[in-house]
Write a protein that holds these residues in place. Sequence first.
Motif, PDB file in Angstrom:
ATOM      1  N   VAL A 137      47.427  39.296  45.138  1.00 35.86           N
ATOM      2  CA  VAL A 137      46.350  38.698  44.352  1.00 35.86           C
ATOM      3  C   VAL A 137      45.599  37.714  45.247  1.00 35.86           C
ATOM      4  CG1 VAL A 137      47.511  38.972  42.144  1.00 35.86           C
ATOM      5  CG2 VAL A 137      47.948  36.948  43.519  1.00 35.86           C
ATOM      6  N   TYR A 138      44.560  37.101  44.688  1.00 35.98           N
ATOM      7  CA  TYR A 138      43.781  36.147  45.491  1.00 35.98           C
ATOM      8  C   TYR A 138      44.535  34.825  45.527  1.00 35.98           C
ATOM      9  CZ  TYR A 138      40.414  39.801  44.808  1.00 35.98           C
ATOM     10  OH  TYR A 138      39.806  41.019  44.795  1.00 35.98           O
ATOM     11  N   GLU A 154      43.094  32.138  36.884  1.00 35.26           N
ATOM     12  CA  GLU A 154      41.811  32.650  37.400  1.00 35.26           C
ATOM     13  C   GLU A 154      41.930  34.087  37.871  1.00 35.26           C
ATOM     14  OE1 GLU A 154      39.529  28.752  39.190  1.00 35.26           O
ATOM     15  OE2 GLU A 154      41.300  29.486  40.216  1.00 35.26           O
ATOM     16  N   ILE A 195      41.865  36.228  34.794  1.00 37.06           N
ATOM     17  CA  ILE A 195      40.505  36.307  34.237  1.00 37.06           C
ATOM     18  C   ILE A 195      39.667  37.252  35.097  1.00 37.06           C
ATOM     19  CG2 ILE A 195      38.370  35.003  33.858  1.00 37.06           C
ATOM     20  CD1 ILE A 195      40.402  34.443  31.733  1.00 37.06           C
ATOM     21  N   MET A 196      39.844  37.133  36.426  1.00 35.73           N
ATOM     22  CA  MET A 196      39.078  37.999  37.321  1.00 35.73           C
ATOM     23  C   MET A 196      39.418  39.469  37.069  1.00 35.73           C
ATOM     24  SD  MET A 196      38.486  37.624  41.313  1.00 35.73           S
ATOM     25  CE  MET A 196      37.432  36.269  40.997  1.00 35.73           C
ATOM     26  N   GLN A 197      40.712  39.775  36.919  1.00 35.27           N
ATOM     27  CA  GLN A 197      41.124  41.158  36.641  1.00 35.27           C
ATOM     28  C   GLN A 197      40.599  41.600  35.282  1.00 35.27           C
ATOM     29  OE1 GLN A 197      42.580  42.991  38.906  1.00 35.27           O
ATOM     30  NE2 GLN A 197      43.090  41.375  40.359  1.00 35.27           N
ATOM     31  N   ASN A 236      37.920  40.741  33.855  1.00 36.09           N
ATOM     32  CA  ASN A 236      36.473  40.990  33.860  1.00 36.09           C
ATOM     33  C   ASN A 236      36.092  42.397  34.315  1.00 36.09           C
ATOM     34  OD1 ASN A 236      35.759  38.582  32.794  1.00 36.09           O
ATOM     35  ND2 ASN A 236      35.463  37.571  34.779  1.00 36.09           N
ATOM     36  N   TYR A 237      37.058  43.123  34.886  1.00 37.69           N
ATOM     37  CA  TYR A 237      36.755  44.490  35.291  1.00 37.69           C
ATOM     38  C   TYR A 237      36.903  45.463  34.111  1.00 37.69           C
ATOM     39  CZ  TYR A 237      36.589  43.041  40.137  1.00 37.69           C
ATOM     40  OH  TYR A 237      36.238  42.445  41.323  1.00 37.69           O
ATOM     41  N   TYR A 238      37.441  44.952  32.996  1.00 35.94           N
ATOM     42  CA  TYR A 238      37.579  45.782  31.795  1.00 35.94           C
ATOM     43  C   TYR A 238      36.642  45.259  30.714  1.00 35.94           C
ATOM     44  CZ  TYR A 238      41.928  47.385  33.945  1.00 35.94           C
ATOM     45  OH  TYR A 238      42.856  47.914  34.785  1.00 35.94           O
ATOM     46  N   ILE A 254      49.253  41.283  35.401  1.00 37.29           N
ATOM     47  CA  ILE A 254      48.002  41.986  35.711  1.00 37.29           C
ATOM     48  C   ILE A 254      48.115  43.462  35.300  1.00 37.29           C
ATOM     49  CG2 ILE A 254      46.503  42.775  37.580  1.00 37.29           C
ATOM     50  CD1 ILE A 254      47.127  40.120  39.009  1.00 37.29           C
TER      51      ILE A 254
END
Lengths: 461, 299
Positions: free
Chosen positions: B87-88, B95, B98-100, B102-104, B144
């Motif tokens: 992950v980042y 965060e 949330i980032m992952q 946002n791809y869905y 995730i």
Amino acid sequence: MIKLINAELKKIFRKKSFLIVTIIFILYCILTNVIYKEMDTLLEMDDLSINELENINNSLNLNDKEDLEEYITNKTDIEISKLKDKYKSMEIIIDKYLYNLIYERNNIKYNTLDEEELNNINNNIDNIMSYIKSNNWQYFTKLEKEEIEEKLKENKDDERLNELLKLKEYRLKNNINYDYNNYLNNAIDTIETDLLEYYNLKNKEVLTKDEEERFTSLKEEMAINNYIIDHKVDANNSNTLRAVLTNFPNEFGLFILIYVVMISGSIVSEEFNKGTIKYLLTKPHKRSTILTAKLLTIIILIPFIIIFMSLIEIIIGSLILGIKSLSVPVLIYESSTGILKSYHVLKYLALLLISTLPEYLILALVCFLLSTITTSTSAAITITFLFYLISNVISNLALLYNIKIFKYFIALHWNFNYLVNKTSNPYNFKPIFSLGIISIYIIIILCISYIYFNKKDVKNI
Amino acid sequence: MNILKVENLSKKFGKKEVLKNVSFEINKGDILAFIGPNGAGKTTTIKCLLGLQKITKGKVTINGYDLKKNFVKAISKVGCLVEAPDVYMYLTGYENLIMQKNYYKNISEEEIMSIIKLVGLENRIYDKVSKYSLGMRERLGIAIALINNPNLLILDEPTNGLDPEGIKDLRELLLKLAKNGVGILISSHNLSELESFCNKVCIISHGEILSVKSIQEIKKIDENKYIIKTDDTTKIKSYLSSSDQIIDNNYFEVIKDEIDIAKFIKKLVLKDINIYEVKKEALSLEEAFINIAGGKKID
């Protein structure tokens, strides 16, 4: 797509390297502005040179003829410097009226030793000095004016004399003394000096290439200085925020490049290196969608970063250099028509930055392509920098040698500064041809990137 | 209808064939243990299933969609954790989620909070991932994988770095998910961990599937290991078959079913060999597989 771009932006802004480069940029920006502010002080070395000249003089052998000549010249320079320091508002007058007299006086003193001549010259100098001491610069202007009027009686239509006369009248009317710190004085002085050469060249029937270039630059210089006189704007001052902004691409171009390369060089490769690509590519999006999001992120970010850098410079510059100079327009002389155009500084800056945008866009795409192919951030960044350096070399070579293959090299096309500065294209390309070449390069780069990214296997770690 | 169907999947890297006609399927509620030695092609198979590597030949169907032809639809209900949870690191756990997310489409933050609780990360979720231990990152990786409410979960060695408590939690979580109809593919080098809760086992070696069996089939294999104590093991050497072995001077082991072991002991006693002790040991999943695979040792 907006969500995807948003995620990419978040990744970039949260990285430490972005923050570090920004901090370095701000420090660099402060230093640049300080240098602009102190440029004159840095260049001013009069005191030092007086000392140096005195030292040289002390070491000279006055019995030697050549040494003696040097001694006299140095002595004169020292005296003139000291006088100029003392009577700031008379600098030009001192150069014009006193230099020869003081040189002559020194020559007599140390060489010919003619007492009578010396008295004569001393009287002359005292006479002039009395006006200088009383700061009566108008005396000299009037004197010159009368001389011109006298000459005009014989030749009424002499354009040069008429213009000179106007300048003298302007000086008297607007009360402009001979201080080099007065920009109006400098403008008048420049035009007065240029006039002679200008009319000489103008009256010549055939001009060589060098003469023609000189003639154009004289016309430009005179047009700008006439504008300064007519509009009373300090447009030649290089110690201002305005000067920094008009030089923006030169001063900060490297930083734009660093930002561009830093972002586009890591945007794909870092996902591969850190393994995060596995999550990215198992999301319900096509690979080309993911790559497009990254590409659009770069295209959006470059102008944003340039604007961001400009704003920082304007803020820091206005704190260090003040904002007064922003009201002074940028003057652009269009050599083909002889028209002088004036732009607001910010408008000029915007045009200048837009005209350099293709260069940064292409470099970003090159770096993006390398980042996609090699999946190595360092390789992408290094190769892009090398490409940039080689591009500069080839651009210079293309100026010297007319080799056909260079015609299609991108670096000769990606800068449109000449359109903003109203000069001709150094390689004689039409803008539409350059745009065509740029489009072809962009299409090729994008095709390779997309094909590569779509086919790429995520290797086992 | 099966959730995942893999048919004759082949993968070549250059000329080297790393996967040869791999076929298996996962139905609703299946927990498939995917087992094989290092370099057998486990991770490559998983990467092909997820579209991370291009399939050379064969067909992968997820929820009825062909992975090659309709990648976006096929992958949309898949959750995965491949290799390490990468992950980042410069973002916080939250965060990252949330980032992952946002791809869905249409995943609420409440759902994310409940996933965080599910994997037991609620206390550290706002810390930067760079400060996480390996086990915590593994938990984040599982979170995730669950973020899009998947009906197919693909986990590549998810027990790495988890403490016994974490493994127990994961086991319970996976059983619960399977009960709700999620199909799960799980690979691990630790076979005993999977034995207790998977219902299907798939063994892969050198890019080929050696066997796919249900756990009941394996447990039905009526063979057991017996450890026998005698006075001198050198005397019984000639009575042992190839799968049996001598442990030391007094102990040796044999693998036989109940009827055969009785006959075997009778034979030894008739030959005047003293038997002091016979102990029955259940075969582990791993050993059962060694038998199925015809004695091929797996890591």
